[in-house]
Every structure is written in structure tokens, then in C-alpha cells.
Design an enzyme around this catalytic site. Structure first.
Site, PDB file in Angstrom:
ATOM      1  N   LYS A 103       0.882  -1.169   0.000  1.00  0.00           N
ATOM      2  CA  LYS A 103       0.000   0.000   0.000  1.00  0.00           C
ATOM      3  C   LYS A 103       0.913   1.211   0.000  1.00  0.00           C
ATOM      4  O   LYS A 103       1.777   1.348   0.874  1.00  0.00           O
ATOM      5  CB  LYS A 103      -0.831  -0.031   1.283  1.00  0.00           C
ATOM      6  CG  LYS A 103      -2.198   0.570   1.160  1.00  0.00           C
ATOM      7  CD  LYS A 103      -2.961   0.260   2.463  1.00  0.00           C
ATOM      8  CE  LYS A 103      -4.156   1.114   2.636  1.00  0.00           C
ATOM      9  NZ  LYS A 103      -5.261   0.942   1.792  1.00  0.00           N
ATOM     10  N   ARG A 115       1.537   5.608  -1.184  1.00  0.00           N
ATOM     11  CA  ARG A 115       0.921   6.926  -1.052  1.00  0.00           C
ATOM     12  C   ARG A 115      -0.284   7.089  -1.989  1.00  0.00           C
ATOM     13  O   ARG A 115      -1.300   7.628  -1.632  1.00  0.00           O
ATOM     14  CB  ARG A 115       1.980   7.949  -1.477  1.00  0.00           C
ATOM     15  CG  ARG A 115       2.106   9.126  -0.587  1.00  0.00           C
ATOM     16  CD  ARG A 115       3.171  10.031  -1.134  1.00  0.00           C
ATOM     17  NE  ARG A 115       4.433   9.317  -1.370  1.00  0.00           N
ATOM     18  CZ  ARG A 115       5.612   9.706  -0.917  1.00  0.00           C
ATOM     19  NH1 ARG A 115       5.697  10.782  -0.192  1.00  0.00           N
ATOM     20  NH2 ARG A 115       6.713   9.026  -1.186  1.00  0.00           N
ATOM     21  N   ALA A 143      -1.359   4.428  -4.364  1.00  0.00           N
ATOM     22  CA  ALA A 143      -1.933   3.228  -4.967  1.00  0.00           C
ATOM     23  C   ALA A 143      -1.748   2.014  -4.072  1.00  0.00           C
ATOM     24  O   ALA A 143      -0.980   2.048  -3.109  1.00  0.00           O
ATOM     25  CB  ALA A 143      -1.252   2.983  -6.310  1.00  0.00           C
ATOM     26  N   VAL A 203      -0.944  -2.272  -4.199  1.00  0.00           N
ATOM     27  CA  VAL A 203      -0.390  -3.300  -5.095  1.00  0.00           C
ATOM     28  C   VAL A 203      -0.989  -4.652  -4.736  1.00  0.00           C
ATOM     29  O   VAL A 203      -1.024  -5.027  -3.552  1.00  0.00           O
ATOM     30  CB  VAL A 203       1.150  -3.363  -4.997  1.00  0.00           C
ATOM     31  CG1 VAL A 203       1.705  -4.402  -5.959  1.00  0.00           C
ATOM     32  CG2 VAL A 203       1.758  -2.002  -5.263  1.00  0.00           C
ATOM     33  N   ASP A 242      12.712   8.636  -4.493  1.00  0.00           N
ATOM     34  CA  ASP A 242      12.074   8.074  -3.302  1.00  0.00           C
ATOM     35  C   ASP A 242      12.683   6.703  -3.006  1.00  0.00           C
ATOM     36  O   ASP A 242      11.971   5.728  -2.750  1.00  0.00           O
ATOM     37  CB  ASP A 242      10.549   7.985  -3.510  1.00  0.00           C
ATOM     38  CG  ASP A 242       9.812   7.823  -2.184  1.00  0.00           C
ATOM     39  OD1 ASP A 242      10.412   8.103  -1.122  1.00  0.00           O
ATOM     40  OD2 ASP A 242       8.628   7.431  -2.212  1.00  0.00           O
TER      41      ASP A 242
HETATM   42  N1  ADE Z   1       5.108  -5.001  -3.786  1.00  0.00           N
HETATM   43  C1  ADE Z   1       5.074  -3.947  -4.609  1.00  0.00           C
HETATM   44  N2  ADE Z   1       5.301  -4.351  -5.856  1.00  0.00           N
HETATM   45  C2  ADE Z   1       5.484  -5.676  -5.828  1.00  0.00           C
HETATM   46  C3  ADE Z   1       5.778  -6.639  -6.811  1.00  0.00           C
HETATM   47  N3  ADE Z   1       5.909  -6.303  -8.072  1.00  0.00           N
HETATM   48  N4  ADE Z   1       5.941  -7.908  -6.443  1.00  0.00           N
HETATM   49  C4  ADE Z   1       5.799  -8.214  -5.146  1.00  0.00           C
HETATM   50  N5  ADE Z   1       5.524  -7.365  -4.176  1.00  0.00           N
HETATM   51  C5  ADE Z   1       5.359  -6.087  -4.518  1.00  0.00           C
END
Ligand code: ADE
Length: 665
Positions: A353, A355, A357, A359, A479
Site C-alpha cells: 500500500k 501513497r 496506490a 499493489v 524516493d
Molecule cells: N510489492 C510492490 N510491488 C510488488 C511486486 N511487483 N511484487 C511483489 N511485491 C510487490
């Protein structure tokens, strides 16, 4: 010449030339078809938009068979459209399929379902006709576009490099030097180019543009031209030219031959330019072909005569065909993947999680059954975060960014119906570096692998050349932190989350750079970023700030290395993981007190860790100019890791020995 005169006896040379011209022309008409020249590349990502794809293949080949046509095979791999291009003998099936039409001048893809896979295939006749692939109408749910005679309006295909430096000095005719061909997003768009000076250096802009909108404040009037006629824009900077046109890649050749006409006004007729540039070339070709034909006839007769005299003459010709030329610049796909068909993706659990979005781990279905799928990561932006999605998508769209230590981008989707924007990337099950280091202790080899690959990723991002030497726009991450680094299954790292990244064009003004503001995560911000005192005249200063953040991540990795004897629990630089550190408190620590994470005395116990600590300290120097570059850190890692052989005891020491129940890698 005398011999020619001799051979043709009493006939005058003028008549001979006439005969040659006529017979040369008729020979040309009656010779069998010349061999086809086709795009010929192994599978590689294609640039698809609307109802067509452009291959990124830069190799053209003269086909071996006299009847060969050009062909292409299209399929999806992990969401990316892949295209293989080749010469093809029409008497043979293409990938096991007999096509209806091999003679069309367009390569119109037709859908073929073969066992479990879905392919699209096409064949065509004409020079490099397999460069642009059209999606056939009936079986393509992909693109319900409007207009044109067959019910489609094809989007234009233009050179599209945005802005780059150019050698063109705005006289006569220039080539754009842009080698990226893109399908325009909108069928109404035309090709445009602009030329101007920036701080004295000429720059060229090539792109698609909708003529309903102003381009550099000007409404285009010449966009139906077939060639790009540069016109000086009045009332702007002294040297500012723009042109527009509506033919495939017509913004590659730029005519500065009639630049006096203002942009406003009547559309220019391209005929004179065409007459001036094409007719002499045509005459030259006809004369050359006729001369070649005469020479050939003469030479054959001469050869016969020589042979009959008993001398066997053998002619050796070395023909440098296109396929002999190796081309390392094949991968210039600009990865703008605009298929309107959404990928069959099933979201699984949330894995991150940020700022802007969230994932998700997700399954990308690969066949009809639920069993065949590939794991991918989907970063989902709410509609309000369009700008962040676009920034990250634009960064990923640079084909030159591809690198083993940069998260692999697959495609982007505008999920309009759900009011969401998606970025689809490779999935790495070990998760981010912070999670990984919290749960694992590493040995010296693991430290070199994680740290070295992190530095290689940052060095690639910052570089203005690819490892193959192709030009690349330098990018700064802005970042960098252990949460924005993923751990791959082979224990190397890749950088992710480019939502705050910046492409550093050489011609960015300090105002543009300053507008990008103070961004990042306070804990990892370099002192000059915390103070908003970066040298904006110098794009290197953005890289120096990244190097500072990278040093903190290298420190985090090193702190979990068992080679130093004691491996402590994972802590973030400047305190506990959960503490939220604000810019003001970081200023007190990092600027007023010049505080940095502690390098314990035990780090001198291991020669490699000791050397690495010095490099880390150089990277977080208060003075940005004194910091080493990411490339230098890469070199330090390879020197240190080859000089220091991992002591067996340190690397095999288990996490249990060190008093915690973490798994050691
Ligand atoms: N966290 C953020 N991006 C990811 C990714 N591509 N694979 C696994 N964990 C993640």
C-alpha cells in the site's frame, strides 16, 4: 567505349543508348519479381494501439526464396504483445496454418486458435509490408473504431521521440534522427515536428498531434500535406519552426526549403518539393539501371569471348545484405501498449500500500483453463491519482529503462468502467527489501548480491547510455528506500515505485526542475533536499540526492549481515520502523547534528564490510559533490567482492546462533 562502338558496328552510340534504354526498361518489365525485402526479427514486444501494431524490428532482410513473401506472427505473452517477423514461402503453411491471402500489400492479421494458444498471423507482398500489422475486423473484439472505407480509420504512424538534441541546423532538408515509430493514440492525430534552439543548442521535437488543438500555441494549417514543410513561427523565439503532415512517418524528413511563409495562411502545395526531390532521383535511377543493363550485356558477351579463348574468369562478389549487418539497436520499442482489450487478470491478495496506490498479487490467465496463469503484480490507482499513474507509466514506457535491476513493466490499463488505473508488472514473491531484511539474516555473499544489484539498478537509472551504448534519458528515482526495492528469487534487487521519478532532459530549465519540488520520504531525504537547497542548475544534484538515500538502504542491508559477528534485529535508519519522521525533526538530526545511522565497531571485523562501510559513508556525505556516483559504487562492489572471499564460518552461521529465529540466506 571503343569496344562498345566496335561491337555494335555501324550503329551510332546514340542509337545504342536508346536501344539499351528501351531494352533495359523492357528487361525490367519482364524480369521475374525481385526478391522480397521483409522485416525479420525474433519475437519482440510490439507497439500496438487502436487497430494496428508496429513492430520494433529494425532488421530488414532480402528473402532467400524467389517467391517469398513477408509474414508476421502476433501473440500475447504476459500481457505484452509479441511479434515475430520473417520471410515466408507461401507454398508452406505459416506456423501450421494456410492463410487465405499472401498477395495483399497490407499485413492483415487473422486470428487462429491452435491447441491452447491464440495466434494472429498475416502475410503480405511488398517491401517491409510486415512492419505494420493491421487487426482484421471480424475476429477482433480488440478495436471497434470508426470510419474509413472498410469501416476502420487507421491511426497515423509517426516518428515520436518528444524532444531530443539534433544536428539539424534548419537549412535544406533534415532527418529527424528519431528512431522511435509510434502509432498515434487518436485516429485524428497527424505527425508534427518542431525545431528550435535551447540555450544555443538545436533541439527537435517529433510526435503525434491532434490538429484540432494548438501545437506550441499555433493551429496547424498544413496537416493534410504528405511531407513536412517547416515554417518559421512568427512572434515566438527567433528560431522556431514547426511542420505537420499526414503520411506514414512523414515527420522524419523535414523540409526547410520554404521557411519564410508564416504558419498561418494557405496550405502549401508539396508538389514542387516532391518534383525537386523525387524527379532527379528517378531520372538517375533509370539512367543507372540502363547503364547497368548495357554493361551487363556487354560483360556477358565479353565473358563468353574470354571463355572461348580458354581463360576461365570467375567473378566474386561480396554483397553486404541487410541480414549481414548486425544491429544492436533493435529494442527501441516505446512500449506504449494501447490495446483496448483488457487483460484477463484475477486479483488476489494485497501485497503493498503506497501513497497513491495499492499493489495486488494477481493471476494473469494464459489459457482457457483456470490452471494456466502467470503471477503478476497490479498497482491500482484510484481515478483521482491519474497524474501519479501517468508519471509512473511514462517512466516505465521508456524501453531503455528495461534492466534486470529495475522492476519489469508489462502494461498499463485504463480501467474506465471501474474508475481505476492499473500498472501491471512482474511479481516478486519475496516482497520488498524492508520486509525481507526484517525476516532474514544474510551472509557476505547475500550482502554483495543485494547491495551490488541495488547499486546497478540505481546506476542504470542515472545513466545516459544503456549498457549497449545507446542514448538514454537519465532518470532520478527521488524516493529510494527499502520499501521501494523488491527482492527477486535469485536474491538480487530491483527498483520499483517510480511515482515520484523524474526524467532529466538536458534542456530542462531550473524553473522546470524547481517546480518538481521537495519530494520523497523524510527519513531518506538528503540534507540539501530537507533544506530545499539543491543546486537546480545542475541535474547531477538530483542523482547525488538519490545516492544519499541509496547509502541508507545499503546500511540497512549491511546491518543484517552475519559476517560481522552480531546481527541485530532490523531497524530503519534513524529509528524504529513505525515512527513517522517529519521533515522538521529530520532537519534537526541530519543537518543541525549531522547525524547518520551508526556504523558499529564490529563492522571492522570483516574486511569486506569494513571497505563497504567507507563507501556508504562517502555516499551519505553532507556535501553532495563529495558523494560517489552510483556507478562508482557498482565498481566498488565488484572490487570488494572479488578481493574478499566469504569466510565460510560467517556465511553459514545460522540465525539461531545469532539469537533470533530468522532464516539466514
Ligand atoms: N510489492 C510492490 N510491488 C510488488 C511486486 N511487483 N511484487 C511483489 N511485491 C510487490
Amino acid at each position: 567505349m571503343e569496344r562498345v562502338m566496335e561491337r555494335f558496328g555501324s550503329v551510332g552510340f546514340g542509337s545504342v543508348l536508346l536501344v539499351c534504354l528501351v531494352s533495359g526498361a523492357s528487361a525490367l518489365l519482364h524480369t521475374p519479381n525481385p526478391q522480397s525485402v521483409c522485416k525479420s526479427c525474433d519475437p519482440q514486444p510490439a507497439n500496438c494501439r487502436s487497430n494496428q501494431c508496429i513492430t520494433s524490428c529494425s532488421v530488414s532482410k532480402t528473402c532467400p526464396g524467389p517467391d517469398d513473401v513477408c509474414a508476421a506472427v502476433w501473440w500475447r505473452k504476459a500481457g505484452v504483445v509479441m511479434v515475430e517477423t520473417k520471410c515466408h514461402d507461401p507454398k508452406q503453411p505459416l506456423n501450421g496454418v494456410v492463410l487465405d491471402d499472401y498477395s495483399s500489400s497490407d499485413c492483415v492479421l487473422s486470428l487462429k486458435v491452435m491447441n491452447t494458444s491464440v495466434l494472429r498471423l498475416c502475410a503480405c507482398t511488398g517491401r517491409e509490408c510486415n512492419k505494420r500489422l493491421l487487426l482484421s475486423k471480424p475476429d477482433d473484439q480488440i478495436l471497434p473504431t470508426s470510419e474509413n472505407k472498410e469501416g476502420f480509420k487507421l491511426a497515423q504512424v509517426c516518428r515520436f521521440c518528444d524532444i531530443e538534441f539534433t544536428a539539424c541546423n534548419a537549412t535544406d532538408v533534415c532527418e529527424s534522427s528519431c528512431n522511435i515509430t509510434s502509432i498515434c493514440e487518436n485516429p485524428r492525430e497527424v505527425c508534427v515536428s518542431a525545431w528550435r534552439r535551447n540555450k544555443g543548442k538545436p533541439i527537435m521535437e517529433t510526435m503525434c498531434h491532434n490538429p484540432a488543438l494548438p501545437f506550441h500555441g499555433q493551429y496547424l494549417t498544413d496537416y493534410n500535406n504528405s511531407v513536412c514543410l517547416m515554417k518559421q513561427v512568427k512572434g515566438m523565439e527567433d528560431d522556431f519552426y514547426i511542420c505537420s503532415c499526414n503520411q506514414e512517418e512523414c515527420n522524419d524528413r523535414l523540409f526547410f526549403t520554404d521557411v519564410s511563409a508564416p504558419t498561418e495562411g494557405v496550405e502549401k502545395n508539396p508538389l514542387p518539393v516532391l518534383l525537386v526531390s523525387v524527379v532527379p532521383a528517378l531520372i538517375a535511377v533509370v539512367v543507372l539501371l540502363s547503364a547497368f543493363y548495357c554493361y551487363h550485356v556487354f560483360h556477358q558477351q565479353n565473358l563468353k569471348a574470354t571463355k572461348t579463348k580458354g581463360i576461365d574468369s570467375e567473378t566474386c562478389a561480396i554483397i553486404m545484405s541487410d541480414d549481414d549487418r548486425s544491429d544492436s539497436s533493435s529494442a527501441n520499442a516505446n512500449s506504449l501498449n494501447h490495446n483496448t482489450e483488457l487483460l484477463p487478470i484475477q486479483l488476489d491478495t494485497i501485497v503493498g500500500k503506497g501513497r497513491f496506490a495499492e499493489v495486488y498479487r494477481a493471476k494473469l490467465k494464459q489459457g482457457a483453463t483456470d490452471e494456466s496463469f502467470q503471477m503478476v503484480a497490479v498497482k491500482i490507482f484510484p481515478y483521482e491519482e491519474y497524474a501519479s499513474w501517468k508519471t509512473e507509466w511514462e517512466i516505465f514506457s521508456d524501453a531503455e529503462l528495461r534492466h534486470e535491476n529495475v522492476l519489469q513493466f508489462l502494461t498499463a490499463e485504463d480501467r474506465k468502467a471501474e474508475r481505476r488505473y492499473w500498472l501491471i508488472t512482474a511479481y516478486h514473491e519475496r516482497g520488498n527489501l524492508q520486509e525481507f531484511l526484517t525476516e532474514h539474516v544474510i551472509g557476505w555473499d547475500g550482502l554483495c548480491r543485494l547491495g551490488g544489484s541495488l547499486a546497478r539498478g540505481v546506476a542504470h537509472l542515472h545513466a545516459d547510455r544503456t549498457p549497449c551504448g545507446r542514448p538514454k534519458v537519465a532518470i532520478v528515482h527521488r524516493d529510494l528506500k527499502s520499501v521501494n526495492v523488491l527482492v527477486k528469487s535469485d536474491l538480487s534487487c530491483c527498483l520499483c515505485d517510480f511515482g515520484l521519478s523524474l526524467r532529466l532532459h538536458n534542456f530542462m530549465t531550473p524553473e522546470e526542475l524547481a517546480n518538481s519540488g521537495q519530494v520523497g520520504t523524510a527519513r531518506y531525504m538528503a540534507p540539501e533536499v530537507l533544506e530545499s537547497r539543491m543546486d537546480l542548475e545542475n541535474i547531477e544534484s538530483f542523482k547525488q540526492a538519490d545516492v544519499y538515500s541509496m547509502a541508507l538502504v545499503l546500511w540497512e542491508i549491511t546491518s543484517r549481515c552475519s559476517a560481522i559477528g552480531d546481527s541485530r534485529v532490523f531497524v530503519s535508519p534513524f529509528g524504529k520502523l513505525k515512527d513517522h519522521l517529519c521533515v522538521e525533526s529530520m532537519k534537526d538530526d541530519v543537518i543541525r547534528d549531522r547525524l547518520r545511522p551508526e556504523i558499529p565497531a564490529s563492522w571492522t571485523n570483516h574486511a569486506g564490510v569494513h571497505l563497504l562501510s567507507s563507501t556508504i559513508e562517502e555516499c551519505w556525505d553532507h556535501d553532495p559533490e563529495a558523494r560517489v556516483t552510483a556507478q562508482c559504487v557498482v565498481e566498488r562492489f565488484s572490487e570488494i567482492s572479488s578481493a574478499v572471499i566469504s569466510p565460510l564460518s560467517a556465511d553459514t552461521k545460522s540465525a539461531q546462533d545469532s539469537g533470533n529465529d530468522e532464516e539466514e540466506i
